[in-house]
Design an enzyme around this catalytic site. Structure first.
Site, PDB file in Angstrom:
ATOM      1  N   LYS A  10       0.857  -1.184   0.000  1.00  0.00           N
ATOM      2  CA  LYS A  10       0.000   0.000   0.000  1.00  0.00           C
ATOM      3  C   LYS A  10       0.890   1.230   0.000  1.00  0.00           C
ATOM      4  O   LYS A  10       2.068   1.168   0.377  1.00  0.00           O
ATOM      5  CB  LYS A  10      -0.918   0.013   1.231  1.00  0.00           C
ATOM      6  CG  LYS A  10      -2.225   0.744   1.006  1.00  0.00           C
ATOM      7  CD  LYS A  10      -3.203  -0.038   0.163  1.00  0.00           C
ATOM      8  CE  LYS A  10      -4.522   0.707   0.002  1.00  0.00           C
ATOM      9  NZ  LYS A  10      -5.523  -0.090  -0.720  1.00  0.00           N
ATOM     10  N   ASP A  13      -6.977   4.420  -4.723  1.00  0.00           N
ATOM     11  CA  ASP A  13      -7.656   4.255  -3.442  1.00  0.00           C
ATOM     12  C   ASP A  13      -8.338   5.600  -3.178  1.00  0.00           C
ATOM     13  O   ASP A  13      -8.565   6.373  -4.122  1.00  0.00           O
ATOM     14  CB  ASP A  13      -6.657   3.883  -2.326  1.00  0.00           C
ATOM     15  CG  ASP A  13      -7.327   3.384  -1.047  1.00  0.00           C
ATOM     16  OD1 ASP A  13      -7.727   2.211  -1.014  1.00  0.00           O
ATOM     17  OD2 ASP A  13      -7.452   4.169  -0.098  1.00  0.00           O
TER      18      ASP A  13
END
Length: 453
Positions: free
Chosen positions: A128, A168
Site C-alpha cells: 500500500k 484508493d
C-alpha cells in the site's frame, strides 16, 4: 508456548517497535486473534517464526514530495510505499491521497492487503502507499504537478513484475492518468506497472465498478447461504466514492433499495432509493457536496455532519436490512452497531477497509448479525486489477461482461473458501475467522517453502 500468549507477545512487540500506529495495531489484532485454532493445530507457524515475520513489512519507503502550486509557491508533502509481503506474487495495493495518511495508516492497509489478495486466489502479494496530499480544492494542474513529483520518486520501486500500485481514496482516474504518464516518461516503457488505467491506454472494463459490484456479490452469497433474497432489501450505504456509488448501482440492479449515501460534509436519506445518475453527476463529474442532491430531489433528506449524534455516524440510524460501510476505516463504532441491531439489521458487509471497530464487530456477532469482513467483501477491486494485469500481459481487452463474469466467480470462490474454512475450524458462518485463516495459511505456507528471507 500457548497460542494466545504467542499472539499477545507479537502484538506487544508491534506496539513497542511501531509507536503511535493504532490502526495497524487494530488490523494486526483482528487477524492474529483469529488464528488461534490454526496455531493450536499446526506448530509449524510458530516454529518458523511466521507471525514475527508477517507483521513486519519487507520494505517501507518514506519520501519527500515537493510541488509548485498555482501561486508559484513550493509545497511539501510526505509520500509512502510499504511493500509488505511478496510470498505469493508481486506487491499489489493502492495509493491513497488524503490528509490523514501516515505510516500507520499505510501499514494497516498494506497488512490487510496481504490476506485480501491471498483470498482472491490470484498470485499477488500485499502493499500500500500514498501521501498526506489532499486533492480536494486543488486545480487539475496542481494535482498533475503533485502526481508527477510523487511518481518521480515512486517509479524506482515499482514495475509490472515487482510492485503494481492502483487507486484508493483520493486517487481516481485523473490521478492514475497523471501518475502513469510520468512513469512512462521516466522509464520509457509502456507496461502494466499501474492498474486502474484509462480504457484507451491499457485499462480494464469493470475496474471502476469492481469493488462496489464485488461487495454486493459477496453480500448476495452470504444471504443465499441462509436462504435470503437480496431483492427488496433496504440498504444503508456510507460513502459516495467509487465503492459506494457502484455498490448502490449493483444493489439497484438486483432489486434492492439503497436509501443512503454520505460524504465528509453530510449524508442523504432517500426513502425510495438513491438516484445513481444524480449521485454520479454530483460526486464523480462535478465533485460537489451531497447537499446538491437534496436540491434536485425534494423527497430526499440531507443531514450535515454537525447534526449527527455525538460520536456517531447518522447513516447507521436509518432502519435497514443490510449495512454497507463503504467510506473509510472505523466509521462504524459500537454505538452505531447498537443502533443497527435495534433497527433489525441482518447483515453488515464491509465495502471499505476496516470500517468497523473491534468492539462493534464483537457486538454485532453477539447479536447474530451476519458479517462480511472487508478483506473478503471488498476484494473485488484488487481482483479486477489483477485481471487488468493479465490483459496487459497478453495484449488483450476483455468485454465488460467477461470481466464481470470473472469477478462474480472470484467473489463466490472467496465466500466459499471463507465459509468452508470457518466450518473446518468449528465456527460455521464466522467469516472473519474463515477469511483470516484461509488468507493467512496460503501466504504463511509459501513463506515456509521459500525459507527465512
Amino acid at each position: 508456548m500457548d497460542s494466545r500468549d504467542y499472539i499477545d507477545r507479537i502484538l506487544a512487540d508491534i506496539k513497542m517497535c511501531s509507536p503511535g500506529q493504532d490502526e495497524f495495531y487494530q488490523a494486526a489484532e483482528e487477524v492474529l486473534g483469529s488464528l488461534v485454532p490454526l496455531l493450536e493445530e499446526d506448530s509449524r507457524y510458530e516454529e518458523h517464526g511466521i507471525l514475527e515475520r508477517i507483521v513486519v513489512p519487507e520494505r517501507s519507503m518514506i519520501f519527500r514530495v515537493c510541488w509548485v502550486d498555482d501561486a508559484g509557491k513550493v509545497q511539501t508533502n510526505l509520500g509512502y510505499r510499504v511493500q509488505f509481503n511478496s510470498a505469493i506474487g508481486p506487491y499489489k495495493g493502492g495509493l491513497r491521497f488524503h490528509p490523514t495518511v501516515n505510516l500507520g495508516i499505510v501499514k494497516f492497509l498494506g497488512f490487510e492487503q496481504i490476506f485480501k489478495n491471498s483470498l482472491t486466489g490470484l498470485q499477488i502479494g500485499g502493499a500500500k502507499g500514498g501521501s498526506n496530499f489532499d486533492p480536494k480544492g486543488k486545480s487539475d494542474n496542481e494535482i498533475m504537478r503533485f502526481c508527477q513529483s510523487f511518481m518521480t520518486e515512486l517509479y524506482r520501486h515499482i514495475g509490472e513484475t515487482r510492485d503494481i500500485p492502483a487507486g484508493d481514496i483520493g486517487v481516481g482516474a485523473r490521478e492514475i492518468g497523471y501518475l502513469y504518464g510520468q512513469y512512462k516518461k521516466i522509464t520509457g516503457t509502456f507496461d502494466g506497472a499501474i492498474t486502474g488505467k484509462g480504457i484507451n491506454w491499457g485499462g480494464s472494463l469493470t475496474r471502476t465498478e469492481a469493488t462496489g459490484y464485488g461487495s454486493v456479490y459477496f453480500a448476495q452469497n452470504i444471504l443465499n447461504k441462509y436462504g435470503i433474497d437480496i431483492k427488496g432489501m433496504k440498504c444503508a450505504v456510507s460513502g459516495s466514492g467509487n465503492v459506494a456509488t457502484y455498490t448502490i448501482e449493483k444493489l439497484k440492479h438486483l432489486g434492492a433499495i439503497p436509501v443512503t449515501c454520505s460524504d465528509s460534509k453530510g449524508m442523504i436519506y432517500h426513502k425510495k432509493g438513491i438516484d445513481v445518475e444524480t449521485l454520479k453527476a454530483i460526486k464523480g463529474t462535478n465533485r460537489r457536496s451531497l447537499e446538491e442532491y437534496a436540491k434536485l430531489h425534494s423527497d430526499a433528506i440531507y443531514t450535515p455532519v454537525h447534526a449527527y449524534p455525538e460520536g456517531r455516524n447518522a447513516v447507521w440510524d436509518i432502519p435497514c436490512d443490510i449495512a454497507f460501510p463503504s467510506a473509510t476505516q472505523n466509521e462504524l463504532n459500537i454505538e452505531d452497531a447498537k443502533a443497527l441491531v435495534a433497527n433489525g439489521c441482518k447483515l453488515v458487509n464491509e465495502g471499505a477497509n476496516m470500517p468497523t471497530t473491534l468492539e462493534a464487530i464483537e457486538y454485532l456477532q453477539k447479536h447474530d448479525v451476519l458479517f462480511g469482513p472487508a478483506k473478503a467483501a471488498n476484494a473485488g477491486g484488487v481482483a479486477v486489477s489483477q485481471l487488468e494485469m493479465s490483459q496487459n500481459a497478453s495484449m488483450e481487452r476483455w468485454s465488460f461482461e467477461e470481466v464481470d463474469r470473472r469477478l462474480h466467480k472470484i467473489m463466490r470462490n472467496i465466500f466459499e473458501t471463507a465459509y468452508q474454512t470457518s466450518e473446518e475450524f468449528g465456527k460455521p458462518g464466522n467469516l472473519i475467522m474463515g477469511a483470516n485463516i484461509a488468507g493467512f495459511k496460503k501466504v504463511a505456507d509459501s513463506m515456509i517453502d521459500e525459507g527465512a528471507i
